[in-house]
Design a protein around this motif. Structure first.
Motif, PDB file in Angstrom:
ATOM      1  N   GLN A   1      13.821  72.139  17.087  1.00 43.96           N
ATOM      2  CA  GLN A   1      13.189  71.899  18.384  1.00 43.96           C
ATOM      3  C   GLN A   1      13.551  70.548  18.975  1.00 43.96           C
ATOM      4  OE1 GLN A   1      11.356  74.109  20.265  1.00 43.96           O
ATOM      5  NE2 GLN A   1      12.122  75.511  18.703  1.00 43.96           N
ATOM      6  N   GLN A   2      13.871  69.571  18.119  1.00 44.76           N
ATOM      7  CA  GLN A   2      14.167  68.239  18.622  1.00 44.76           C
ATOM      8  C   GLN A   2      15.547  67.790  18.160  1.00 44.76           C
ATOM      9  OE1 GLN A   2      10.847  65.696  17.435  1.00 44.76           O
ATOM     10  NE2 GLN A   2       9.849  66.050  19.401  1.00 44.76           N
ATOM     11  N   LEU A   3      16.246  67.102  19.053  1.00 42.35           N
ATOM     12  CA  LEU A   3      17.566  66.550  18.761  1.00 42.35           C
ATOM     13  C   LEU A   3      17.515  65.042  18.925  1.00 42.35           C
ATOM     14  CD1 LEU A   3      20.711  66.907  18.353  1.00 42.35           C
ATOM     15  CD2 LEU A   3      20.848  66.953  20.869  1.00 42.35           C
ATOM     16  N   ALA A   4      18.033  64.336  17.923  1.00 37.84           N
ATOM     17  CA  ALA A   4      18.153  62.880  17.995  1.00 37.84           C
ATOM     18  C   ALA A   4      19.605  62.531  18.273  1.00 37.84           C
ATOM     19  CB  ALA A   4      17.693  62.237  16.698  1.00 37.84           C
ATOM     20  N   SER A   5      19.827  61.599  19.198  1.00 43.92           N
ATOM     21  CA  SER A   5      21.183  61.163  19.523  1.00 43.92           C
ATOM     22  C   SER A   5      21.228  59.643  19.578  1.00 43.92           C
ATOM     23  CB  SER A   5      21.629  61.741  20.871  1.00 43.92           C
ATOM     24  OG  SER A   5      20.870  61.205  21.937  1.00 43.92           O
ATOM     25  N   GLY A   6      22.280  59.093  18.990  1.00 46.40           N
ATOM     26  CA  GLY A   6      22.487  57.653  19.019  1.00 46.40           C
ATOM     27  C   GLY A   6      23.828  57.337  19.630  1.00 46.40           C
ATOM     28  N   GLY A   7      23.924  56.185  20.295  1.00 40.48           N
ATOM     29  CA  GLY A   7      25.152  55.845  20.994  1.00 40.48           C
ATOM     30  C   GLY A   7      25.545  54.397  20.848  1.00 40.48           C
TER      31      GLY A   7
END
Length: 452
Positions: free
Chosen positions: A275-281
């Protein structure tokens, strides 16, 4: 009595405890006297035996009869009067009353034996050469599939290492103009694998048949450095700052696009629930996206935009025992591991590790977190959660440990570093032996057709 042995009744004590309370100041007071234990005396029985007891039985046979004697014995047994001594120094302690039956109390009060402290080997159990491994912090070149096959990208080639027998095979070599390979990720089935390329394409391969299934084009304009699966959805993150959800089952594979980063996306991880997506940049941002709010018609708005890190965010790991707990690691200018409540967006804790955080992995059986680092120690650190006490530091790599992958049983971790070596560490112990499933009891008359 042996010669030379003195036997002094006055000086010898029979009980040390009584010696502390029965001492006399002089010999005159040290007289022998009988002190009964009043709590052990039955005064009614004593009075009866002294006054009436001797009038019966052998002393008075005329008043005794067989029926009377039998009645007297039964009465004595009922009232515990079959005693030869009237006065006693002490009684035996009464037997404890069992309020709970033994079979139940044993299960309630049986303490589990103390779990022995796990030995954590400080050296790698196996080391493999990894020539031409690209030393780039923003890429993701290592993954361990559910079928116990490790995939690693070395330059333009993807190799497969079967952990069950140690065999190595080459899956694909990319043309120079399209390479190098910038990311690899196994699908949940452990058979299909996605390969991100420097030319912005993503290839899907069947590792069992050793053939390419399709190429996902048109989503990104620059290299694809990170991949994450969510069932049949393959999420890709590129240097163009875009995050794209691709449905690999359909021809027009782009179903959602997430816009929130301003620089290269280098970390992607779906939660266990999907249900949740974590993204780092590379823009030092960490975003939490909610799948339920995704829309293919417009740019999807993030759920949380977290700006606490002061360097690129690549290392991401969802906690296996708490669904809304996320760990994130910052680059060389940040050096921190942070813990987040993804429901509220609150930062729960932050730990300065002292070096660049390249990768994070949670233990599957214990509340432990493993991190890999860059300059200066290039080590792996095992932390105890939530205290974040260091349990072990694993050294061996001579360059920053860029990538980590965990075996399907959760016990072994593979690490790949800029020193072009692939090392295997027995960090999380030995796998637990699966308990045999109990045989199902057949339902009575299961073979008889039921009346509906």
């Amino acid at each position: 009595m042996d010669a030379g042995t003195s036997f002094n009744l006055k000086g010898q004590s029979r009980c040390p405890l009584q010696e502390q309370y029965m001492q006399r100041k002089n010999a005159r007071d040290n007289l022998d006297r009988f002190i009964p234990n009043r709590s052990a005396m039955d005064f009614d029985f004593a009075h009866y035996m002294l006054t009436e007891g001797r009038k019966e039985g052998k002393e008075n046979p005329a008043a005794s009869s067989p029926a009377r004697e039998a009645y007297r014995k039964r009465l004595a047994e009922a009232f515990n009067m079959n005693r030869t001594r009237i006065l006693a120094f002490k009684n035996k302690p009464p037997a404890p009353v069992e309020l709970i039956p033994r079979e139940f109390s044993s299960s309630l009060h049986s303490d589990k034996p103390a779990k022995p402290r796990r030995h954590i080997p400080q050296t790698s159990e196996r080391t493999l050469d990894a020539p031409d491994l690209v030393d780039d912090y923003y890429l993701n070149l290592l993954d361990w599939g559910s079928c116990n096959v490790l995939a690693i990208a070395l330059g333009n080639t993807v190799y497969l290492w079967d952990a069950s027998n140690g065999s190595t095979s080459e899956l694909v070599s990319i043309d120079e103009e399209d390479g190098p390979v910038t990311s690899v990720s196994w699908a949940p089935d452990g058979r299909h694998i996605a390969i991100g390329l420097n030319n912005s394409d993503v290839q899907l391969w069947d590792s069992t048949a050793n053939r390419q299934l399709r190429t996902l084009k048109g989503g990104h304009r620059m290299r694809v450095g990170t991949l994450a699966w969510n069932n049949h959805i393959l999420t890709t993150g590129g240097m163009d700052s875009l995050i794209i959800n691709n449905d690999v089952r359909i021809r027009d594979h782009i179903v959602e696009t997430y816009r929130g980063h301003s620089q290269e996306v280098c970390g992607l991880k779906w939660s266990a629930s999907g249900q949740q997506l974590a993204s780092g940049g590379n823009d030092n941002l960490l975003h939490i996206w909610d799948r339920s709010t995704a829309s293919s018609n417009s740019a999807t708005q993030w759920l949380h935009r977290l700006e606490d890190h002061t360097s690129a965010v690549k290392a991401l790991a969802w906690c296996p025992f708490q669904s809304n707990l996320l760990a994130s690691g910052g680059g060389g200018g940040d050096r921190c591991i942070k813990f987040w409540n993804t429901h509220t967006g609150a930062c729960l804790n932050s730990v300065d590790t002292g070096s660049q955080v390249c990768s994070l992995l949670w233990g599957k059986t214990e509340r432990e977190l493993l991190s890999s680092h860059g300059f200066t120690q290039n080590q792996l650190i095992l932390w105890k959660y939530p205290s974040m006490v260091k349990m072990a530091e694993l050294n061996g790599h001579t360059s920053r440990v860029l990538f980590m992958a965990q075996s399907p049983d959760g016990c072994t971790v593979a690490s790949a570093a800029g020193d072009e070596t692939l090392r295997f560490w027995n960090v999380f112990g030995v796998p637990e032996v699966a308990k045999p499933t109990p045989k199902a009891i057949p339902e009575p008359f299961a073979h008889v057709n039921r009346i509906r």
